[in-house]
Design a protein around this motif. Structure first.
Motif, PDB file in Angstrom:
ATOM      1  N   SER A  38       0.823  -1.214   0.000  1.00  0.00           N
ATOM      2  CA  SER A  38       0.000   0.000   0.000  1.00  0.00           C
ATOM      3  C   SER A  38       0.855   1.262   0.000  1.00  0.00           C
ATOM      4  CB  SER A  38      -0.974  -0.009   1.182  1.00  0.00           C
ATOM      5  OG  SER A  38      -0.277  -0.032   2.406  1.00  0.00           O
ATOM      6  N   ALA A  39       2.050   1.204   0.607  1.00  0.00           N
ATOM      7  CA  ALA A  39       2.958   2.361   0.570  1.00  0.00           C
ATOM      8  C   ALA A  39       3.443   2.616  -0.849  1.00  0.00           C
ATOM      9  CB  ALA A  39       4.138   2.126   1.506  1.00  0.00           C
ATOM     10  N   VAL A  40       3.751   1.556  -1.577  1.00  0.00           N
ATOM     11  CA  VAL A  40       4.156   1.700  -2.974  1.00  0.00           C
ATOM     12  C   VAL A  40       3.015   2.284  -3.799  1.00  0.00           C
ATOM     13  CG1 VAL A  40       4.800   0.407  -5.059  1.00  0.00           C
ATOM     14  CG2 VAL A  40       5.945  -0.080  -2.886  1.00  0.00           C
ATOM     15  N   ALA A  41       1.793   1.746  -3.598  1.00  0.00           N
ATOM     16  CA  ALA A  41       0.631   2.268  -4.320  1.00  0.00           C
ATOM     17  C   ALA A  41       0.379   3.725  -3.966  1.00  0.00           C
ATOM     18  CB  ALA A  41      -0.599   1.422  -4.009  1.00  0.00           C
ATOM     19  N   LEU A  42       0.525   4.075  -2.711  1.00  0.00           N
ATOM     20  CA  LEU A  42       0.340   5.469  -2.287  1.00  0.00           C
ATOM     21  C   LEU A  42       1.399   6.360  -2.916  1.00  0.00           C
ATOM     22  CD1 LEU A  42      -1.078   7.561  -0.490  1.00  0.00           C
ATOM     23  CD2 LEU A  42       0.511   6.909   1.344  1.00  0.00           C
ATOM     24  N   GLY A  43       2.642   5.897  -2.930  1.00  0.00           N
ATOM     25  CA  GLY A  43       3.717   6.681  -3.556  1.00  0.00           C
ATOM     26  C   GLY A  43       3.469   6.919  -5.030  1.00  0.00           C
ATOM     27  N   ILE A  44       3.009   5.882  -5.731  1.00  0.00           N
ATOM     28  CA  ILE A  44       2.703   6.023  -7.158  1.00  0.00           C
ATOM     29  C   ILE A  44       1.536   6.990  -7.352  1.00  0.00           C
ATOM     30  CG2 ILE A  44       1.804   4.802  -9.171  1.00  0.00           C
ATOM     31  CD1 ILE A  44       3.458   2.361  -8.203  1.00  0.00           C
ATOM     32  N   ALA A  45       0.501   6.840  -6.520  1.00  0.00           N
ATOM     33  CA  ALA A  45      -0.665   7.725  -6.639  1.00  0.00           C
ATOM     34  C   ALA A  45      -0.281   9.179  -6.386  1.00  0.00           C
ATOM     35  CB  ALA A  45      -1.760   7.287  -5.672  1.00  0.00           C
ATOM     36  N   LEU A  46       0.567   9.421  -5.405  1.00  0.00           N
ATOM     37  CA  LEU A  46       0.975  10.796  -5.113  1.00  0.00           C
ATOM     38  C   LEU A  46       1.915  11.348  -6.176  1.00  0.00           C
ATOM     39  CD1 LEU A  46       1.506  10.640  -1.243  1.00  0.00           C
ATOM     40  CD2 LEU A  46      -0.408  11.669  -2.496  1.00  0.00           C
ATOM     41  N   THR A  47       2.683  10.486  -6.823  1.00  0.00           N
ATOM     42  CA  THR A  47       3.620  10.929  -7.849  1.00  0.00           C
ATOM     43  C   THR A  47       2.910  11.271  -9.155  1.00  0.00           C
ATOM     44  OG1 THR A  47       5.332   9.525  -6.895  1.00  0.00           O
ATOM     45  CG2 THR A  47       5.688  10.284  -9.146  1.00  0.00           C
ATOM     46  N   VAL A  48       1.992  10.412  -9.573  1.00  0.00           N
ATOM     47  CA  VAL A  48       1.329  10.631 -10.871  1.00  0.00           C
ATOM     48  C   VAL A  48      -0.053  11.256 -10.741  1.00  0.00           C
ATOM     49  CG1 VAL A  48       2.588   8.750 -11.970  1.00  0.00           C
ATOM     50  CG2 VAL A  48       0.354   8.301 -10.951  1.00  0.00           C
ATOM     51  N   GLY A  49      -0.570  11.365  -9.530  1.00  0.00           N
ATOM     52  CA  GLY A  49      -1.922  11.898  -9.330  1.00  0.00           C
ATOM     53  C   GLY A  49      -1.932  13.403  -9.204  1.00  0.00           C
ATOM     54  N   ASP A  50      -1.783  14.095 -10.325  1.00  0.00           N
ATOM     55  CA  ASP A  50      -1.760  15.562 -10.312  1.00  0.00           C
ATOM     56  C   ASP A  50      -3.124  16.147  -9.946  1.00  0.00           C
ATOM     57  OD1 ASP A  50       0.885  15.537 -11.034  1.00  0.00           O
ATOM     58  OD2 ASP A  50       0.442  15.635 -13.191  1.00  0.00           O
ATOM     59  N   ASP A  51      -4.184  15.379 -10.114  1.00  0.00           N
ATOM     60  CA  ASP A  51      -5.521  15.896  -9.831  1.00  0.00           C
ATOM     61  C   ASP A  51      -5.944  15.690  -8.372  1.00  0.00           C
ATOM     62  OD1 ASP A  51      -5.593  13.170 -10.161  1.00  0.00           O
ATOM     63  OD2 ASP A  51      -7.570  13.142 -11.126  1.00  0.00           O
ATOM     64  N   ILE A  52      -5.045  15.173  -7.523  1.00  0.00           N
ATOM     65  CA  ILE A  52      -5.355  14.993  -6.100  1.00  0.00           C
ATOM     66  C   ILE A  52      -5.212  16.348  -5.418  1.00  0.00           C
ATOM     67  CG2 ILE A  52      -4.684  13.859  -3.951  1.00  0.00           C
ATOM     68  CD1 ILE A  52      -3.594  11.545  -5.612  1.00  0.00           C
ATOM     69  N   PRO A  53      -6.262  16.823  -4.744  1.00  0.00           N
ATOM     70  CA  PRO A  53      -6.187  18.116  -4.046  1.00  0.00           C
ATOM     71  C   PRO A  53      -5.082  18.126  -2.994  1.00  0.00           C
ATOM     72  CG  PRO A  53      -8.455  17.295  -4.090  1.00  0.00           C
ATOM     73  CD  PRO A  53      -7.585  16.210  -4.616  1.00  0.00           C
ATOM     74  N   GLY A  54      -4.535  19.287  -2.728  1.00  0.00           N
ATOM     75  CA  GLY A  54      -3.421  19.434  -1.783  1.00  0.00           C
ATOM     76  C   GLY A  54      -3.737  18.964  -0.385  1.00  0.00           C
ATOM     77  N   SER A  55      -4.962  19.231   0.092  1.00  0.00           N
ATOM     78  CA  SER A  55      -5.320  18.802   1.453  1.00  0.00           C
ATOM     79  C   SER A  55      -5.381  17.279   1.544  1.00  0.00           C
ATOM     80  CB  SER A  55      -6.655  19.417   1.872  1.00  0.00           C
ATOM     81  OG  SER A  55      -7.677  19.024   0.972  1.00  0.00           O
ATOM     82  N   VAL A  56      -5.905  16.638   0.507  1.00  0.00           N
ATOM     83  CA  VAL A  56      -5.961  15.176   0.482  1.00  0.00           C
ATOM     84  C   VAL A  56      -4.552  14.611   0.348  1.00  0.00           C
ATOM     85  CG1 VAL A  56      -6.816  13.175  -0.796  1.00  0.00           C
ATOM     86  CG2 VAL A  56      -8.300  15.149  -0.442  1.00  0.00           C
ATOM     87  N   ARG A  57      -3.735  15.248  -0.473  1.00  0.00           N
ATOM     88  CA  ARG A  57      -2.350  14.826  -0.679  1.00  0.00           C
ATOM     89  C   ARG A  57      -1.584  14.831   0.647  1.00  0.00           C
ATOM     90  NH1 ARG A  57       0.960  14.466  -5.095  1.00  0.00           N
ATOM     91  NH2 ARG A  57      -0.658  15.219  -6.478  1.00  0.00           N
ATOM     92  N   ALA A  58      -1.880  15.798   1.506  1.00  0.00           N
ATOM     93  CA  ALA A  58      -1.198  15.890   2.803  1.00  0.00           C
ATOM     94  C   ALA A  58      -1.736  14.851   3.793  1.00  0.00           C
ATOM     95  CB  ALA A  58      -1.351  17.291   3.377  1.00  0.00           C
ATOM     96  N   LEU A  59      -3.024  14.512   3.688  1.00  0.00           N
ATOM     97  CA  LEU A  59      -3.637  13.593   4.633  1.00  0.00           C
ATOM     98  C   LEU A  59      -3.385  12.120   4.310  1.00  0.00           C
ATOM     99  CD1 LEU A  59      -7.079  15.255   5.361  1.00  0.00           C
ATOM    100  CD2 LEU A  59      -5.122  15.058   6.888  1.00  0.00           C
ATOM    101  N   LEU A  60      -3.174  11.786   3.045  1.00  0.00           N
ATOM    102  CA  LEU A  60      -3.011  10.383   2.661  1.00  0.00           C
ATOM    103  C   LEU A  60      -1.837   9.690   3.362  1.00  0.00           C
ATOM    104  CD1 LEU A  60      -3.990  10.295  -1.115  1.00  0.00           C
ATOM    105  CD2 LEU A  60      -5.196   9.274   0.825  1.00  0.00           C
ATOM    106  N   PRO A  61      -0.639  10.298   3.390  1.00  0.00           N
ATOM    107  CA  PRO A  61       0.456   9.618   4.110  1.00  0.00           C
ATOM    108  C   PRO A  61       0.181   9.463   5.605  1.00  0.00           C
ATOM    109  CG  PRO A  61       1.338  11.275   2.632  1.00  0.00           C
ATOM    110  CD  PRO A  61      -0.150  11.466   2.656  1.00  0.00           C
TER     111      PRO A  61
END
Length: 171
Positions: A38-61
């Motif tokens: 799940s850490a790898v999947a999260l890292g990939i999602a945060l790297t390529v997921g440009d459409d993820i809002p900043g607040s969500v991006r900060a909360l996911l990790p």
């Protein structure tokens, strides 16, 4: 009447206490594998997921860290809780298995319903001297009943006791 050292004493027995560290190891390995994946999947999602809002991006990790930590704590604590809520009883009629912390299950398996019995041991089971008694019946519900966390020699003795005696299995 069974002899004093027989497995068919009619008394309720807990699992072997070595089942707790064994379950902690297997739970820890499973938790580590899921957390890493799940850490790898999260890292990939945060790297390529440009459409993820900043607040969500900060909360996911932070959410991942909390969930992985809770899973790690449960991998350490749950085996002892589960151990306290699992017991078995063997008598001349068959075996009764009681287990479950929240959803309690009592499985009563008469000797006459037993068709086949296995005793299995994985590499970690062997390391701890434990085995799993696997009972097969003719029914559809609970047609395969497993009781893990038994001392290997005791599992073999229970197997021998529950097997039908004096019957010829030849066709």
């Amino acid at each position: 009447m069974s002899e004093p050292d027989s497995v068919a004493d009619g008394q309720e027995h807990p699992l072997d206490p070595r089942a707790i560290p064994l379950q902690r190891i297997t739970g820890g390995l499973f938790t580590a594998a899921v957390a890493l994946g799940s850490a790898v999947a999260l890292g990939i999602a945060l790297t390529v997921g440009d459409d993820i809002p900043g607040s969500v991006r900060a909360l996911l990790p932070a959410a991942w860290l909390v969930l992985a930590s809770v899973a790690g704590v449960m991998a350490v604590r749950w085996p002892a809780v589960s151990y306290r809520h699992t017991a078995y009883r063997v008598d001349d009629q068959g075996i009764e298995i009681r287990r479950g912390v929240y959803w309690r299950v009592v499985i009563n398996l008469p000797r006459s319903r037993v068709q086949h019995i296995d005793v299995s041991q994985g590499p970690l089971d062997r390391r701890y001297g434990l085995g799993t008694l696997v009972l097969y019946t003719a029914g559809t519900d609970h047609a395969k009943v497993e009781l893990g966390g038994l001392e290997h020699g005791r599992a073999l003795r229970i197997r021998e006791h529950l097997l039908p005696s004096g019957m010829d299995d030849a066709v």
